[in-house]
Design a protein around this motif. Structure first.
Motif, PDB file in Angstrom:
ATOM      1  N   ARG A   1      -0.085  13.792   5.758  1.00  0.00           N
ATOM      2  CA  ARG A   1      -1.199  14.732   5.865  1.00  0.00           C
ATOM      3  C   ARG A   1      -2.379  14.334   4.990  1.00  0.00           C
ATOM      4  O   ARG A   1      -3.371  15.052   4.923  1.00  0.00           O
ATOM      5  N   GLU A   2      -2.256  13.191   4.341  1.00  0.00           N
ATOM      6  CA  GLU A   2      -3.357  12.734   3.494  1.00  0.00           C
ATOM      7  C   GLU A   2      -4.571  12.400   4.361  1.00  0.00           C
ATOM      8  O   GLU A   2      -4.424  11.954   5.503  1.00  0.00           O
ATOM      9  N   PRO A   3      -5.789  12.608   3.851  1.00  0.00           N
ATOM     10  CA  PRO A   3      -7.003  12.297   4.620  1.00  0.00           C
ATOM     11  C   PRO A   3      -7.047  10.826   5.033  1.00  0.00           C
ATOM     12  O   PRO A   3      -6.738   9.940   4.247  1.00  0.00           O
ATOM     13  N   ARG A   4      -7.430  10.569   6.268  1.00  0.00           N
ATOM     14  CA  ARG A   4      -7.526   9.205   6.765  1.00  0.00           C
ATOM     15  C   ARG A   4      -8.894   8.623   6.467  1.00  0.00           C
ATOM     16  O   ARG A   4      -9.865   9.353   6.273  1.00  0.00           O
ATOM     17  N   GLY A   5      -8.977   7.308   6.472  1.00  0.00           N
ATOM     18  CA  GLY A   5     -10.221   6.631   6.149  1.00  0.00           C
ATOM     19  C   GLY A   5     -10.979   6.158   7.363  1.00  0.00           C
ATOM     20  O   GLY A   5     -11.597   5.097   7.327  1.00  0.00           O
ATOM     21  N   GLY A   6     -10.914   6.886   8.449  1.00  0.00           N
ATOM     22  CA  GLY A   6     -11.657   6.530   9.646  1.00  0.00           C
ATOM     23  C   GLY A   6     -10.984   5.472  10.482  1.00  0.00           C
ATOM     24  O   GLY A   6      -9.767   5.280  10.440  1.00  0.00           O
ATOM     25  N   VAL A   7     -11.813   4.739  11.238  1.00  0.00           N
ATOM     26  CA  VAL A   7     -11.300   3.753  12.187  1.00  0.00           C
ATOM     27  C   VAL A   7     -10.567   2.620  11.472  1.00  0.00           C
ATOM     28  O   VAL A   7      -9.503   2.167  11.922  1.00  0.00           O
ATOM     29  N   VAL A   8     -11.105   2.152  10.364  1.00  0.00           N
ATOM     30  CA  VAL A   8     -10.472   1.040   9.635  1.00  0.00           C
ATOM     31  C   VAL A   8      -9.067   1.425   9.196  1.00  0.00           C
ATOM     32  O   VAL A   8      -8.115   0.657   9.362  1.00  0.00           O
ATOM     33  N   ASP A   9      -8.919   2.623   8.660  1.00  0.00           N
ATOM     34  CA  ASP A   9      -7.609   3.120   8.237  1.00  0.00           C
ATOM     35  C   ASP A   9      -6.651   3.176   9.421  1.00  0.00           C
ATOM     36  O   ASP A   9      -5.510   2.704   9.348  1.00  0.00           O
ATOM     37  N   SER A  10      -7.107   3.734  10.532  1.00  0.00           N
ATOM     38  CA  SER A  10      -6.239   3.890  11.707  1.00  0.00           C
ATOM     39  C   SER A  10      -5.799   2.543  12.272  1.00  0.00           C
ATOM     40  O   SER A  10      -4.648   2.367  12.655  1.00  0.00           O
ATOM     41  N   VAL A  11      -6.740   1.595  12.310  1.00  0.00           N
ATOM     42  CA  VAL A  11      -6.419   0.291  12.889  1.00  0.00           C
ATOM     43  C   VAL A  11      -5.506  -0.514  11.972  1.00  0.00           C
ATOM     44  O   VAL A  11      -4.483  -1.059  12.416  1.00  0.00           O
ATOM     45  N   LEU A  12      -5.842  -0.581  10.676  1.00  0.00           N
ATOM     46  CA  LEU A  12      -5.114  -1.460   9.765  1.00  0.00           C
ATOM     47  C   LEU A  12      -3.781  -0.885   9.297  1.00  0.00           C
ATOM     48  O   LEU A  12      -2.906  -1.637   8.858  1.00  0.00           O
ATOM     49  N   ILE A  13      -3.618   0.429   9.377  1.00  0.00           N
ATOM     50  CA  ILE A  13      -2.337   1.025   8.979  1.00  0.00           C
ATOM     51  C   ILE A  13      -1.540   1.420  10.215  1.00  0.00           C
ATOM     52  O   ILE A  13      -0.500   0.834  10.512  1.00  0.00           O
TER      53      ILE A  13
END
Length: 271
Positions: free
Chosen positions: A142-154
């Motif tokens: 539930r931690e805040p995501r860092g946008g597209v970069v976060d979604s793609v790289l994680i």
């Protein structure tokens, strides 16, 4: 750096461990590719890990997906090492786990070179379990995501890694079993292979369901299944029934999460 979250000493240690795990994995990958004159992975273990090692081994081009996975992990490792990522709650939750998956990835290559075929099965099962847990934490946190970069790289890179290793575990296990079961079992290879692929379909759908229908694992799994079909149609050993089943399973594991995700995207506009 997240201004609202104070940095701890263990945060820097985590970043260093991730970079170290990446270095170990890449060195093992270079050695595994035969870059220093040693035999490549497919030539080790008496050729059991080659495309003709079992009825469930994909064709050679399937393994090119490793380039994409490795590239994603390299970019992730560099990104997570930035000062602003040091105290990021998502990195704290996932950095150690991703480092573990990279370490096990490299360890598999070391085992394939210096260990036994059975040990490669043990290590790849551990890698699959680690990836499953990592992906579960990635999509459930539930931690805040860092946008597209976060979604793609994680989420994206871990999902691709998980989907591919799911099929690789099947192929690795089948290669080992091929070397230990009686030759008479080959008479039932088609039935066994079809049964295993049905289980793979259920696993693929379970991963999609448990991850809120993320598509990345399905993409990697369908990619591998497609090349498995190619190898069974045109390679050795040949098996048209297994090849056809692999195609059907690839379509199912890919289209179901794509369809569900598409329906979720369209629902707000419909409502």
């Amino acid at each position: 750096m997240n201004a609202s979250t104070p940095t701890r000493g263990v945060d820097l240690a985590r970043q260093i461990v991730v970079l170290s795990a990446l270095s170990f994995m890449l060195i093992a990958a270079v050695i595994g590719a035969g870059a220093f004159g040693n035999s490549a992975v497919e030539d080790q273990q008496g050729g059991a890990l080659d495309t003709d090692g079992s009825y469930l081994a994909p064709a050679g081009p399937a393994f090119s997906i490793w380039s994409l996975i490795y590239l994603g992990l390299i970019v992730y490792a560099i990104w997570q090492a930035l000062p602003r990522q040091r105290a990021n709650p998502r990195q704290r939750a996932l950095g150690w786990l991703i480092a573990l998956t990279m370490t096990l990835n490299g360890l598999w290559l070391v085992t394939a070179r210096f260990g036994t075929l059975f040990l490669t099965v043990v290590v790849i099962v551990l890698l699959l379990a680690a990836l499953g847990w990592t992906f579960r934490v990635a999509v459930a946190t539930r931690e805040p995501r860092g946008g597209v970069v976060d979604s793609v790289l994680i989420d994206g890179v871990t999902g691709l890694h998980l989907g591919w290793v799911t099929l690789a575990t099947v192929a690795n296990t089948a290669a080992w079993l091929t070397t230990v079961v009686p030759p008479s079992w080959e008479q039932g290879a088609d039935a066994i292979g079809i049964t295993v692929l049905i289980v793979v379909a259920l696993i693929g759908l379970a991963i999609a369901w448990r991850s809120s229908w993320r598509v990345a694992p399905a993409l990697a799994l369908a990619w591998g299944l497609g090349w498995l079909a190619v190898e069974r149609f045109s390679g050795s050993p040949q098996s048209t029934p297994i090849g056809i089943t692999a195609i059907i399973v690839a379509v199912v594991v890919l289209l179901v999460p794509v369809a569900v995700s598409g329906m979720r995207l369209l629902r707000p506009s419909i409502d």
